[in-house]
Motif scaffolding. Structure first.
Motif, PDB file in Angstrom:
ATOM      1  N   ALA A  97      47.236  43.757  32.697  1.00 63.35           N
ATOM      2  CA  ALA A  97      47.869  42.446  32.864  1.00 63.35           C
ATOM      3  C   ALA A  97      46.838  41.453  33.393  1.00 63.35           C
ATOM      4  N   GLY A  98      47.061  40.192  33.073  1.00 63.40           N
ATOM      5  CA  GLY A  98      46.230  39.149  33.651  1.00 63.40           C
ATOM      6  C   GLY A  98      44.831  39.068  33.094  1.00 63.40           C
ATOM      7  N   THR A  99      44.650  39.408  31.829  1.00 63.14           N
ATOM      8  CA  THR A  99      43.333  39.254  31.218  1.00 63.14           C
ATOM      9  C   THR A  99      43.260  37.933  30.468  1.00 63.14           C
ATOM     10  N   LEU A 100      42.069  37.388  30.366  1.00 64.21           N
ATOM     11  CA  LEU A 100      41.814  36.191  29.578  1.00 64.21           C
ATOM     12  C   LEU A 100      40.853  36.587  28.467  1.00 64.21           C
ATOM     13  N   MET A 101      41.380  36.750  27.266  1.00 58.38           N
ATOM     14  CA  MET A 101      40.637  37.285  26.123  1.00 58.38           C
ATOM     15  C   MET A 101      39.863  38.535  26.512  1.00 58.38           C
ATOM     16  N   PRO A 104      39.263  40.784  32.731  1.00 59.02           N
ATOM     17  CA  PRO A 104      40.325  41.084  33.693  1.00 59.02           C
ATOM     18  C   PRO A 104      40.242  40.179  34.921  1.00 59.02           C
ATOM     19  N   SER A 105      41.405  39.791  35.422  1.00 55.19           N
ATOM     20  CA  SER A 105      41.418  39.027  36.668  1.00 55.19           C
ATOM     21  C   SER A 105      41.099  39.930  37.850  1.00 55.19           C
ATOM     22  N   ARG A 106      41.455  41.220  37.718  1.00 53.53           N
ATOM     23  CA  ARG A 106      41.100  42.217  38.732  1.00 53.53           C
ATOM     24  C   ARG A 106      40.606  43.464  37.999  1.00 53.53           C
ATOM     25  N   PRO A 107      39.327  43.731  38.060  1.00 54.75           N
ATOM     26  CA  PRO A 107      38.800  44.889  37.317  1.00 54.75           C
ATOM     27  C   PRO A 107      39.479  46.208  37.666  1.00 54.75           C
ATOM     28  N   THR A 108      39.989  46.336  38.890  1.00 54.53           N
ATOM     29  CA  THR A 108      40.651  47.595  39.249  1.00 54.53           C
ATOM     30  C   THR A 108      41.923  47.817  38.442  1.00 54.53           C
ATOM     31  N   SER A 186      33.241  32.235  38.919  1.00 53.26           N
ATOM     32  CA  SER A 186      33.475  33.616  38.532  1.00 53.26           C
ATOM     33  C   SER A 186      34.360  33.697  37.289  1.00 53.26           C
ATOM     34  N   LEU A 187      34.011  34.588  36.367  1.00 51.42           N
ATOM     35  CA  LEU A 187      34.853  34.788  35.180  1.00 51.42           C
ATOM     36  C   LEU A 187      36.166  35.465  35.553  1.00 51.42           C
ATOM     37  N   THR A 188      36.120  36.457  36.448  1.00 52.42           N
ATOM     38  CA  THR A 188      37.360  37.136  36.830  1.00 52.42           C
ATOM     39  C   THR A 188      38.276  36.189  37.599  1.00 52.42           C
ATOM     40  N   ALA A 189      37.718  35.345  38.448  1.00 52.12           N
ATOM     41  CA  ALA A 189      38.542  34.369  39.168  1.00 52.12           C
ATOM     42  C   ALA A 189      39.148  33.358  38.199  1.00 52.12           C
ATOM     43  N   THR A 190      38.391  32.986  37.179  1.00 52.74           N
ATOM     44  CA  THR A 190      38.915  32.058  36.171  1.00 52.74           C
ATOM     45  C   THR A 190      40.066  32.689  35.407  1.00 52.74           C
ATOM     46  N   ALA A 191      39.941  33.979  35.080  1.00 53.04           N
ATOM     47  CA  ALA A 191      41.042  34.687  34.421  1.00 53.04           C
ATOM     48  C   ALA A 191      42.269  34.727  35.322  1.00 53.04           C
ATOM     49  N   ALA A 192      42.051  34.964  36.623  1.00 59.10           N
ATOM     50  CA  ALA A 192      43.174  35.000  37.561  1.00 59.10           C
ATOM     51  C   ALA A 192      43.844  33.637  37.662  1.00 59.10           C
ATOM     52  N   GLU A 193      43.059  32.567  37.691  1.00 61.49           N
ATOM     53  CA  GLU A 193      43.622  31.218  37.766  1.00 61.49           C
ATOM     54  C   GLU A 193      44.445  30.893  36.522  1.00 61.49           C
ATOM     55  N   ALA A 194      43.947  31.293  35.366  1.00 59.31           N
ATOM     56  CA  ALA A 194      44.694  31.052  34.125  1.00 59.31           C
ATOM     57  C   ALA A 194      46.014  31.805  34.144  1.00 59.31           C
ATOM     58  N   GLY A 195      45.990  33.041  34.636  1.00 59.46           N
ATOM     59  CA  GLY A 195      47.229  33.811  34.730  1.00 59.46           C
ATOM     60  C   GLY A 195      48.207  33.202  35.704  1.00 59.46           C
ATOM     61  N   ALA A 196      47.699  32.684  36.821  1.00 54.37           N
ATOM     62  CA  ALA A 196      48.574  32.056  37.821  1.00 54.37           C
ATOM     63  C   ALA A 196      49.213  30.791  37.270  1.00 54.37           C
ATOM     64  N   ARG A 197      48.451  30.010  36.510  1.00 51.91           N
ATOM     65  CA  ARG A 197      49.017  28.791  35.914  1.00 51.91           C
ATOM     66  C   ARG A 197      50.128  29.135  34.932  1.00 51.91           C
ATOM     67  N   ALA A 198      49.891  30.159  34.121  1.00 53.73           N
ATOM     68  CA  ALA A 198      50.913  30.558  33.146  1.00 53.73           C
ATOM     69  C   ALA A 198      52.165  31.059  33.842  1.00 53.73           C
ATOM     70  N   ALA A 199      51.983  31.791  34.952  1.00 51.98           N
ATOM     71  CA  ALA A 199      53.137  32.350  35.672  1.00 51.98           C
ATOM     72  C   ALA A 199      53.909  31.284  36.425  1.00 51.98           C
TER      73      ALA A 199
END
Length: 465
Positions: A97-101, A104-108, A186-199
């Motif tokens: 979950a929470g990937t941008l193309m 991952p927003s969280r690699p774990t 950060s690319l992962t932080a950018t993915a997390a931000e995109a996921g947060a905006r969508a949510a």
């Protein structure tokens, strides 16, 4: 009232024609070389039910496709709940979950897809110094390591573009990530931000379809265009476009018996290579650049199974396949599970499809249809377990189906458009320019139509002075 000829009856060309008829009084004629409109959108019968054998969904978070359906009076349908998975290292695992193309927003969260050392590498994200355009693979590899590219980014990009991450332009395919890298984020932080905006926004479906298949859209659009006074001609090959003192001649028909269709303006909405040939004499610089754009070929193999013969119905919408594992297929879609309308139309069947082929992998597509079915079925059985033989199959080949956005693509297209802008009454539309999806092609057609309307208005005002 001017006459406009649109060359190409795919969704971009039909959208251009529709916009011209609904936003002006100009006469519009669409000329399509094949026997039916639609380009890469098509339905066909499998086991007695019509299904998509080309693109089968539209991005709903872009407005253009949903807006067009509304204009046509067609209600969109949406996929049933159930996410996609990855078939990676011989196991089906949830797509994180929470990937941008794929980033991952969280690699774990990619545990099960990435090995522990690969997760550690992704957690140790490296800062980037990026200027200009780079490939998606280069961008992500430098920041997060090669495994993120191979296991997460590649299957997603392959599903959209039928290409390779280390050849595709980040500026086109992942502009948000490239912009973040340019600003040291950060690319992962950018993915997390995109996921947060969508949510945080209103819950909206990501994808949309049409009851009976997305492949119905071109004919619906052609019928609506005809009802508004437009003309749609199929089986008409355009061989040349020529300037005349008053506008254009669009030359069609066999070489011994050419037919010239007079026009005040022309919209060229065919793939890059045929567009290049048509522009050779009227916009030679644009023609040369378009002729250099590569395309990927692919095939869609659709199979219908008796539900009663399945030990267990596949769950979810399907799965993606990282090419690093060396399988023939690049994705599988569980169509009957994904689309409620299809499940209702053929309750005793379970229809699924697999796709094969990426850029540079044409050799597998040279096989006979029966061989492609066997390859697809073998991979499905490896991924899903025991499957009976299908009751019906269909193989759809898309030769040169998807343009490849190489590094520097947007600069190339800007130069193409600048050259074409110098030619009065000429506009371009299609997937070769700024997006391969249905909404992007609709947007391209609308933009070409708007440029044409503006140029014709300016010309009319100039003549009237």
């Amino acid at each position: 009232m001017a006459k406009v000829v649109v060359v190409g009856g795919g969704v971009a060309g039909l959208s251009a024609a529709w916009h011209l008829r609904t936003h002006s009084e100009h006469e519009v004629t669409v000329l399509e070389g094949s026997a039916a409109v639609g380009g890469r959108l098509r339905t066909d019968e499998v086991a007695g039910v019509q299904v998509d054998v080309g693109a089968e969904s539209m991005l709903a978070r872009r407005p253009e496709a949903v807006e067009l359906l509304d204009e046509l009076g067609v209600a969109p349908t949406h996929p049933a709940p159930g996410g996609a998975r990855l078939w990676s290292r011989e196991a089906l695992v949830p797509l994180p979950a929470g990937t941008l193309m794929g980033v991952p927003s969280r690699p774990t969260d990619a545990t099960g897809v990435l090995l522990p050392d690969e997760i550690e590498r992704a957690l140790d994200e490296q800062p980037l110094d990026v200027t200009g355009d780079v490939s998606v693979g280069d961008l992500v590899d430098r920041a997060l390591g090669p495994a993120v590219v191979d296991r997460l980014v590649e299957p997603l990009l392959g599903g959209v573009y039928a290409g390779h991450a280390r050849r595709l332009s980040a500026q086109v395919c992942v502009p948000t990530l490239l912009e973040a890298a340019r600003h040291g984020r950060s690319l992962t932080a950018t993915a997390a931000e995109a996921g947060a905006r969508a949510a945080s926004g209103p819950a909206r479906p990501v994808f949309a379809g049409i009851e009976g298949g997305v492949g119905r859209l071109p004919q619906l659009l052609a019928d609506a265009l005809t009802a508004r006074g437009g003309v749609v001609r199929t089986g008409v090959t355009v061989r040349e476009i020529k300037r005349t003192p008053g506008g254009w001649d669009v030359v069609t028909g066999p070489v011994p018996l050419p037919e010239a269709v007079a026009a005040d303006a022309v919209v060229v909405a065919v793939p890059a290579r045929p567009a290049s040939r048509l522009l050779t004499d009227v916009a030679p610089h644009a023609a040369r650049l378009l002729g250099e754009i590569e395309y990927a070929s692919m095939a869609v193999v659709t199979m219908a199974f008796e539900r009663s013969a399945l030990g267990a119905v596949p769950v979810g919408s399907g799965f993606l396949v990282p090419p690093v594992d060396g399988h023939a297929i690049k994705a599988a879609t569980f169509s009957s599970g994904k689309w409620p309308w299809l499940s209702a139309a053929a309750a005793d069947l379970f229809v699924l499809r697999v796709s094969l082929g990426r850029q540079g992998e044409e050799a597998v597509l040279q096989r006979e249809d029966a061989d492609l079915v066997r390859l697809g079925l073998a991979d499905l059985r490896s991924a899903l377990g025991s499957l009976p033989d299908p009751v019906d199959t269909h193989v759809q080949r898309w030769g040169g189906g998807l343009p490849q956005y190489a590094v520097g693509h947007l600069d190339r297209i800007a130069s193409v458009q600048q050259d074409v802008a110098r030619v009065d009454g000429l506009a371009l539309a299609g997937a070769a320019y700024e997006g391969v999806g249905i909404p992007a092609c609709i947007a391209s057609g609308r933009s070409a139509a708007e440029r044409t309307i503006t140029r014709l208005r300016v010309r009319a005002e100039r003549v009237g002075q």
